[in-house]
Structure formats: structure tokens, C-alpha cells
Design a protein around this motif. Structure first.
Motif, PDB file in Angstrom:
ATOM      1  N   UNK A 172      41.738  33.850  43.279  1.00  0.00           N
ATOM      2  CA  UNK A 172      41.674  32.571  43.842  1.00  0.00           C
ATOM      3  C   UNK A 172      41.140  32.587  45.491  1.00  0.00           C
ATOM      4  N   UNK A 173      39.824  32.408  45.628  1.00  0.00           N
ATOM      5  CA  UNK A 173      39.471  32.275  46.720  1.00  0.00           C
ATOM      6  C   UNK A 173      39.570  33.970  47.177  1.00  0.00           C
ATOM      7  N   UNK A 174      40.179  34.085  48.722  1.00  0.00           N
ATOM      8  CA  UNK A 174      40.186  35.631  49.148  1.00  0.00           C
ATOM      9  C   UNK A 174      41.582  35.838  48.763  1.00  0.00           C
ATOM     10  N   UNK A 175      42.236  35.165  47.610  1.00  0.00           N
ATOM     11  CA  UNK A 175      43.722  35.542  47.604  1.00  0.00           C
ATOM     12  C   UNK A 175      44.076  35.784  45.882  1.00  0.00           C
ATOM     13  N   UNK A 176      45.224  35.504  45.603  1.00  0.00           N
ATOM     14  CA  UNK A 176      45.538  35.749  44.165  1.00  0.00           C
ATOM     15  C   UNK A 176      46.673  34.347  43.953  1.00  0.00           C
ATOM     16  N   UNK A 208      43.044  32.425  52.325  1.00  0.00           N
ATOM     17  CA  UNK A 208      42.590  31.044  52.240  1.00  0.00           C
ATOM     18  C   UNK A 208      42.187  30.808  50.472  1.00  0.00           C
ATOM     19  N   UNK A 209      42.093  29.996  50.188  1.00  0.00           N
ATOM     20  CA  UNK A 209      41.245  29.565  48.759  1.00  0.00           C
ATOM     21  C   UNK A 209      42.477  29.238  47.777  1.00  0.00           C
ATOM     22  N   UNK A 210      41.711  29.103  46.464  1.00  0.00           N
ATOM     23  CA  UNK A 210      42.705  28.769  45.289  1.00  0.00           C
ATOM     24  C   UNK A 210      43.225  27.194  45.274  1.00  0.00           C
TER      25      UNK A 210
END
Length: 388
Positions: free
Chosen positions: A374-378, A67-69
Motif C-alpha cells: 500500500x504505497x510505500x507501506x503495507x 505514506x500510501x494506502x
């Protein structure tokens, strides 16, 4: 699910160190975001489609389990200069599609249409796209979204009229045949045994009309979320993959070309004779040119087979560059590719021959975004598209 359909977002080995570092600093980035505001990206928000747009890219989070970004879309000119951007809430599996005079893309909060005259944002609240098809001549487009055990859709007509709706089940593949649009839908079920595949036409009124249905074996799946129309406009062409034990033991999955009559809804299956190449179909690469169907697999190998006749598949050529760091699309017999192994570079090739078209275009501004936190991702490069 479309187990053979690929979004082309494999982690490049040459960026492994960078991505690991990005993961290590995600927490730090979150703190900085709170203290310093959102990251800044090149280009101003787009309110129209610039007349000299040459292409566009979309970026989003890596993997639906994260999630995130946000969803980021950048338009650029022939020199690679950013002309502007579209930015919104994250939606997974988005793309950018061009027609003769418009751009259509999706964020988690809107389906956006850009023309030289203005911008239209159609509000939505969605998270994952199951299929996205369009008519590149008229600009009509339809986006299907996963919503529990159903799919919602937003359909934009050539007259820019917007229609919303929902259907039980999952849309596995969708296509336009001229002004008519079609989708293959199956109910989401945990039961074993054959399942019912339903072939629908989405009418201009927004109603779904059942054209045909048939039984599909449980080991079979639709191999691409985009399908295409035959040159005579009478059938939809889609790929089906056989993951049965017999096929896998023989080196499978076995691939079949499915031709579906758009009026009777009757499918005809042709088992393909594949060369020694990787399996799978990259989303947005199916294309009919003259009397052959072309597609690109995750190894960036360009393959083709006659629309009618011999089932023998030919490996035509391979897109230059590292397969793990190259993102591709096909439109109007042109392959558009971005290789971001080092500094991102856009190239174009003739679909049939692999001959380069024009000079490569450097996109240096893209390098710092791919692989950034980006959040817990890229952020990963999700799609690329060139203008007609």
C-alpha cells in the motif's frame, strides 16, 4: 505522547518473509495500480449496518512515518463472511466501535456512523487520531485528531447531533461516564520540567469545561489513550507510567492507577505492584467488570487490579495464539481476538476467566490483505471489534 499505549501492530516474525517481499514489490505494485486501477477488496460499500453483523476489522498502513494506502473496514457475520466494507483515505490509529445499534469508524475523509436505517458520513480532513471514545449503550462517540499543536474533535451525541471543535494541546486519554465525556489534555512543549495536565468535560453543547488541573512530572506519561469510568460513575480511571531513571533502574516503568473525580477534577494516584509481566496497555482493552479493572498488555496477558483497595495486580490469563500476530479488543467483559499467524481466525473469551465463548470463526479473505502493499507501506490489522 501515550508512550505506553499500543496499537497492537507489531510485525509478526512468521510473516517476515512475506512482508519483505511486499516491500520489494511496492514499486511494481504502484505501476500495476496505475495500469490496472485500484486493488479490489471483498464486499460492497456499506450503506447500512447489516442486522446479522457479528464483528468488524480495520486495516491501515504500518507506521505513521510511512505514506500510501487507504483505511479499510470490513464487517462480517458469524460465519466469517464479509457483509460489506467502508473504504477511504488513510488515517492513522483508527478503530471500529460498536454500540447496541450502531457502528462508528473513521477514515481520513469522514467519521462514519452506520445503523440499520442508514449511513452518515461526517466530512473531515485529518490524518492521525489521538483518542477515540464512545458510550456503547447510547452510541455517542467522540474522535480527537492531532492538528499541529492542537487537537480537533468530532462529537456525535446519542441524538446523532454532531459537534466540531478544537482545543490547544494534545488529548492523551478520553472516556465516557454515562452521558458525560472527559479528556486529559496537555500542551505540546519542548521545555523541561513539570507540565500542566488539564481535565476537561466536553459538554453536550460542544464546549469544553475545565474541571481540574495538576502538575505532571516530565518523566511521566499517560499509558493508554482510552480510559474508563468507575462502576459508580463518579471517577475516570486512567494509567500513568513513570519512566524516571529510578523506576527504569528498578525494572520499570512504574505504573500508577489514576482516579480522577469527574466533578472536582482532583486526581488520586495509586502506584501498582506489578507481577513479572510485560508493561504497556493495548488500546481499547481497558474495562471495568464488577469491582476490578482489567486490561491487556502487548504480550496478550490479561491483567487486573481492584478499582478500590489493594494495589496488587494479578495476571489472570493469557490470550491463546502468538502475541505478535494477535489483535484484541474488550467489550462488555468479552475479549475478541484475531490470530493471523496462519489463516486469520477470530475467537472470543470471557474476560475474567479466559473460557472460550462459541466456536472460532475463520476469516480466510483477510489473509491476502494483511501484509499486502500500500504505497510505500503495507497493510496491517489495526483493530477488531465484536458486536454487543
Amino acid at each position: 505522547m501515550n508512550t505506553g499505549d499500543h496499537d497492537d501492530v507489531r510485525i509478526p516474525s512468521t510473516r517476515a518473509t512475506r512482508i519483505l517481499l511486499a516491500g520489494a514489490v511496492l514499486g511494481v505494485a504502484s505501476v500495476l495500480a496505475v495500469g490496472c486501477g485500484s486493488p479490489s477488496y471483498p464486499g460492497e460499500p456499506l450503506e447500512t449496518l447489516p442486522a446479522h453483523t457479528a464483528g468488524a476489522v480495520s486495516l491501515g498502513g504500518l507506521g505513521v512515518e510511512t505514506f500510501g494506502g487507504r483505511t479499510l473496514v470490513f464487517a462480517f457475520d458469524d460465519d466469517g463472511t464479509v457483509l460489506g466494507r467502508i473504504e477511504g483515505e488513510r488515517v492513522d490509529a483508527t478503530r471500529v466501535l460498536f454500540s447496541a445499534d450502531s457502528l462508528v469508524t473513521v477514515t481520513g475523509e469522514a467519521v462514519t456512523v452506520l445503523t440499520e436505517q442508514g449511513r452518515t458520513d461526517i466530512p473531515i480532513d485529518e490524518h492521525t487520531i489521538s483518542a477515540f471514545s464512545h458510550n456503547p449503550v447510547s452510541g455517542a462517540a467522540t474522535v480527537w485528531f492531532v492538528r499541529g499543536r492542537a487537537n480537533n474533535f468530532v462529537a456525535i451525541g446519542a441524538d446523532q447531533q454532531v459537534r466540531h471543535g478544537s482545543v490547544d494541546g494534545m488529548v492523551h486519554t478520553a472516556a465516557y461516564c454515562g452521558d458525560r465525556q472527559f479528556a486529559i489534555i496537555e500542551n505540546i512543549s519542548t521545555a523541561t520540567g513539570p507540565r500542566t495536565s488539564r481535565f476537561y468535560e466536553l459538554l453536550s453543547s460542544g464546549e469544553l469545561q475545565l474541571r481540574g488541573q495538576w502538575q505532571t512530572e516530565p518523566e511521566h506519561s499517560w499509558a493508554s489513550s482510552t480510559s474508563v469510568c468507575t462502576p459508580d460513575g463518579r471517577s475516570v480511571l486512567a494509567f500513568n507510567a513513570d519512566y524516571s531513571a529510578a523506576s527504569m533502574n528498578a525494572g520499570g516503568p512504574a505504573m500508577a492507577l489514576v482516579s480522577i473525580d469527574i466533578d472536582t477534577g482532583i486526581p488520586q494516584y495509586t502506584t501498582l505492584q506489578m507481577p513479572e509481566v510485560g508493561d504497556g496497555v493495548l488500546r481499547g482493552t481497558l474495562s471495568v467488570s464488577e469491582d476490578r479493572l482489567y486490561w491487556i498488555n502487548p504480550d496478550k496477558q490479561v491483567l487486573s487490579v481492584p478499582v478500590i483497595g489493594s494495589p496488587t495486580v494479578i495476571h489472570e490469563w493469557t490470550v491463546p495464539g502468538a502475541a505478535d500476530t494477535t489483535t484484541v479488543s474488550v467489550h462488555d467483559a468479552v475479549v475478541t481476538a484475531i490470530d493471523h499467524q496462519n489463516q486469520p481466525v477470530l475467537s472470543r473469551y470471557d474476560l475474567r476467566t479466559g473460557i472460550p465463548i462459541g466456536d472460532p470463526v475463520e476469516l480466510p479473505w483477510l489473509d491476502s490483505i494483511i501484509g499486502s502493499p500500500a504505497g510505500d507501506t503495507i497493510y496491517t490489522l489495526g483493530s477488531v471489534a465484536g458486536t454487543p
